[in-house]
Motif scaffolding. Structure first.
Motif, short mmCIF file in Angstrom:
data_model
loop_
_atom_site.label_atom_id
_atom_site.label_comp_id
_atom_site.label_asym_id
_atom_site.label_seq_id
_atom_site.Cartn_x
_atom_site.Cartn_y
_atom_site.Cartn_z
N GLY A 16 4.72 3.48 -8.52
CA GLY A 16 4.45 1.84 -8.82
C GLY A 16 4.69 1.47 -7.11
N ALA A 17 4.67 0.65 -6.82
CA ALA A 17 4.65 0.06 -5.05
C ALA A 17 6.57 0.08 -5.13
CB ALA A 17 4.27 -0.82 -5.20
N PRO A 18 6.77 0.78 -3.65
CA PRO A 18 8.53 0.95 -3.31
C PRO A 18 9.17 0.03 -3.00
CG PRO A 18 6.79 1.92 -1.45
CD PRO A 18 6.08 1.32 -2.26
N THR A 49 7.62 12.43 -1.63
CA THR A 49 7.64 12.02 -3.03
C THR A 49 7.34 13.23 -3.99
OG1 THR A 49 5.01 11.49 -2.49
CG2 THR A 49 6.66 9.64 -2.27
N ASP A 50 7.22 12.54 -5.20
CA ASP A 50 6.64 13.72 -6.15
C ASP A 50 5.56 13.11 -6.75
OD1 ASP A 50 7.27 14.90 -8.50
OD2 ASP A 50 8.39 14.29 -8.67
N MET A 77 2.06 4.83 0.66
CA MET A 77 2.79 3.70 1.17
C MET A 77 4.56 3.66 0.93
SD MET A 77 1.00 1.14 -2.11
CE MET A 77 1.83 -0.17 -1.72
N PHE A 78 5.09 4.94 -0.26
CA PHE A 78 6.55 5.22 0.66
C PHE A 78 6.43 5.62 1.97
CE2 PHE A 78 6.16 5.12 -4.34
CZ PHE A 78 7.55 4.80 -4.15
N ASN A 79 5.18 6.39 2.60
CA ASN A 79 5.75 7.01 3.85
C ASN A 79 5.58 5.50 4.47
OD1 ASN A 79 3.76 10.05 5.51
ND2 ASN A 79 5.35 9.05 6.37
N ALA A 80 4.73 5.02 4.39
CA ALA A 80 4.63 4.08 5.26
C ALA A 80 6.18 2.65 5.15
CB ALA A 80 3.63 2.64 5.22
N MET A 81 6.32 2.99 4.43
CA MET A 81 7.69 1.58 4.11
C MET A 81 9.28 2.66 4.88
SD MET A 81 10.67 1.75 0.85
CE MET A 81 10.70 3.37 1.57
#
Length: 501
Positions: A16-18, A49-50, A77-81
Motif C-alpha cells: 500500500g502507499a506510504p 522495501t521488502d 513511491m517509498f523511495n520518493a517519500m
C-alpha cells in the motif's frame, strides 16, 4: 579515523502507499544519521522495501499485475517519500536486488551447514497480513468468533511441506545474550516482552513455503521459497557486503542499531539473532523499537477507519521541516503518541517560528539595519558570557546526551530552553533602546545573539535541516567582515488549511 556507525530502518512492505508511520521511522533514523555525522562519525544508513511474500503476491493478483511489477511501482513511491522528506540514506535496498538474493541464499547455506535446518511438514495458523506463524495459545477471538493473531489480523490454517529452523536450540543462547548485553533491546519495556516470550518456550520455525513462488528460492530444494522474514531480515547484511566481506563489512558490521516498529520486535530480537548465531555472524548491537503514531482521540490509524495520514500531504502544506520537527518533538520516542495537524501547526508556530525563527530574524535584521550588515563580536559582560554558556551546554552537552539514547523530545526540549534564554536576553537587553543610549553596547548584545545562532542552528540541523541551514548560510555570508544580506525568515508561521481550501 572516525568511528563507523551503521543504522538501518525496517524495510517497508509496499503493498500500500506510504503512510505517516513509515515517514516517522524514516525521519527518526535520518535525524540519528545526521546527528552521528555531525559528531564526525562515518555513517552508513540503509532503508528500503521488502517486496516478497504471499501478501505481496496476493496484492498484485488483486490488481491484475505481476508481483515484480507491483513491487517496482510501490517501491518507487517509498523511495520518493524518502527523497522528498530529506532522508539521507546511503542505500535504498529492495529484496529483489540480485546481491540480496545471493546473500539470502548464502545465510541459508550457513544455517544448513550448522545442521539447523530440516525438512518437515507444517500444520498451523498463519497470518498473511503479518506474514507470521502463530501458536494456538497466542490467538484471540474476533467479534464473530473468528480466530485472530495477536495483532488482530485474520489467520488461516495451513498445511504444507516446509523447511524448519531449529529455533528451539537458541532459547538459552538468546537469553544469555540479552542478559549480557542490557542495551541489545530497547526501550526496556520491549526487552521485557521479548524475554517473557523466549522464556515461554521457543518452537522450531517454518522457514520455507511451497504454496507460492514469489520469493528467494531455497538452495537445492526445488519448489521452496524462503520464508519472507528470513529473506527480509538478511537485507541488513546484504547492504554491507555479505557474503563477500570487504571494506564495508569490516567497517560497519555489526550494525549499531536496527530501528523498527514495536509490532515487529519478535522478528528482529528473536528470529534474526538466532539466524545470525546459526550462521556464525556477529549480532547487531541494538534493536530499538519505537511506538505507534495514533490519530485523533488516540485511535490507532487504519485504512478501514479512514484516519490514515498521508505524510506528503502534510509536508506539502506545512513544509518538510515542520513535519520532521513535530513528529520527533511531540511524541516520547519509544512510546505511542497522538498526532494531529492542529497540534503540528500549534507546536511548530510556537517553537520553530515564534521562538527560534523569530530570534534569528530579529537578530539578523537589527544587524543588517543598524550595523550595515556587519556581524559584531560577542560581548564580554557577565550576562553575555552566561548566555553563551547556556547555549553551549544545551547544544554540546544536553541535546547530544539525549539524542544518544533516542530521546529526541528531551533533546529538543533542552535546545528550546536555550532558545527561550536567548529571547529573554533580548527582552532584558532591549537592543532597540540601546541604539539610542549606548550603540557600542547594542553591538555587543547583537554580537552575543549572533554567536548563539550558529550552535543553535547546528544543533537542530538534523531535525529541521532546511531552515537551520538557511540560518547558517545567512551567518556564513558575514564571515570575514562581509555585510550580510537582508535576512529571509527561516521558519515562517504556518496556517491551518481552511475548510474550502
Amino acid at each position: 579515523m572516525s568511528k563507523p556507525y551503521y543504522l538501518s530502518t525496517a524495510i517497508s512492505y509496499p503493498n500500500g502507499a506510504p503512510h505517516i508511520g513509515h515517514a516517522y521511522e524514516a525521519i527518526a533514523a535520518d535525524v540519528m544519521a545526521r546527528f552521528r555525522r555531525s559528531q564526525g562519525r562515518d555513517v552508513y544508513f540503509q532503508t528500503g522495501t521488502d517486496v516478497h511474500g504471499l501478501k505481496m503476491a496476493q496484492a498484485a493478483r488483486d490488481q491484475g499485475m505481476e508481483p515484480a511489477e507491483l513491487g517496482d511501482k510501490m517501491s518507487n513511491m517509498f523511495n520518493a517519500m524518502c527523497d522528498d522528506l530529506g532522508i539521507t540514506y546511503d542505500r535504498f535496498i529492495r529484496t529483489t536486488d540480485s546481491d540480496h538474493h545471493r546473500a539470502a541464499q548464502a545465510i541459508w547455506r550457513q544455517m544448513a551447514e550448522k545442521g539447523d535446518l530440516y525438512l518437515g511438514r507444517y500444520e498451523g495458523w498463519y497470518s498473511v497480513r503479518d506474514e507470521a506463524f502463530y501458536d494456538e495459545k497466542e490467538l484471540k477471538e474476533g467479534e464473530n468468533g473468528e480466530k485472530l493473531s495477536p495483532e488482530g489480523t485474520p489467520v488461516e490454517w495451513q498445511v504444507e511441506e516446509t523447511w524448519f529452523f531449529k529455533l528451539s536450540a537458541y532459547q538459552q543462547p538468546l537469553l544469555d545474550h540479552i542478559a549480557a548485553n542490557p542495551d541489545f533491546i530497547a526501550p526496556k519495556s520491549r526487552k521485557n516482552e521479548v524475554v517473557s516470550f523466549i522464556e515461554g518456550g521457543l518452537k522450531d520455525l517454518s522457514v520455507s513455503r511451497t504454496s507460492f513462488d514469489w520469493g528467494v528460492p531455497v538452495p537445492d530444494s526445488p519448489g521452496h521459497v524462503m520464508y519472507v522474514w528470513l529473506d527480509a531480515l538478511t537485507n541488513y547484511i546484504t547492504g554491507v557486503g555479505y557474503p563477500d566481506g570487504g571494506e564495508n563489512w569490516e567497517k560497519y558490521w555489526p550494525a549499531d542499531c536496527h530501528l523498527i516498529g514495536k509490532d515487529i520486535v519478535r522478528f528482529h530480537a528473536v528470529y534474526w539473532p538466532a539466524f545470525l548465531m546459526s550462521a556464525g555472524i556477529e549480532l547487531p548491537k541494538q534493536v530499538y523499537a519505537h511506538g505507534f503514531l495514533l490519530g485523533e482521540g488516540g485511535v490507532k490509524m487504519s485504512k478501514s477507519l479512514g484516519n490514515v495520514v498521508d505524510p506528503m500531504e502534510i509536508a506539502g502544506r506545512h513544509g518538510v521541516d515542520a513535519l520532521r520537527y513535530f513528529l520527533l518533538r511531540e511524541v516520547t520516542f519509544g512510546q505511542d503518541g497522538s498526532v494531529t495537524e492542529d497540534a503540528l501547526v500549534t507546536r511548530v508556530n510556537a517553537e520553530l517560528a515564534n521562538s527560534f525563527g523569530n530570534l534569528a530574524q530579529r537578530t539578523l535584521s537589527m544587524i543588517h539595519k543598524n550595523l550595515d550588515g556587519v556581524l559584531p563580536a560577542a560581548g564580554d559582560a557577565d550576562a553575555d558570557k552566561a548566555l553563551l554558556e547556556t547555549v553551549r551546554a544545551a547544544c554540546e552537552d544536553k541535546l547530544p546526551a539525549e539524542f544518544d539514547r533516542w530521546a529526541f523530545e528531551k533533546g529538543t526540549e533542552a535546545w528550546l530552553q536555550a532558545v527561550y534564554a536567548c529571547n529573554a536576553y533580548v527582552d532584558e537587553m532591549a537592543p532597540w533602546a540601546l541604539k539610542k543610549t549606548d550603540p557600542d553596547r547594542m553591538a555587543e548584545v547583537l554580537g552575543t545573539l549572533a554567536a548563539t545562532l550558529t550552535p543553535l542552528a547546528n544543533a537542530i540541523l538534523p531535525v529541521a535541516p532546511k531552515g537551520a541551514q538557511s540560518i547558517l548560510d545567512q551567518l556564513s555570508a558575514g564571515e570575514g567582515g562581509s555585510p550580510i544580506d537582508k535576512p529571509v525568515p527561516a521558519f515562517p508561521r504556518l496556517e491551518m488549511p481552511t475548510e474550502d481550501a
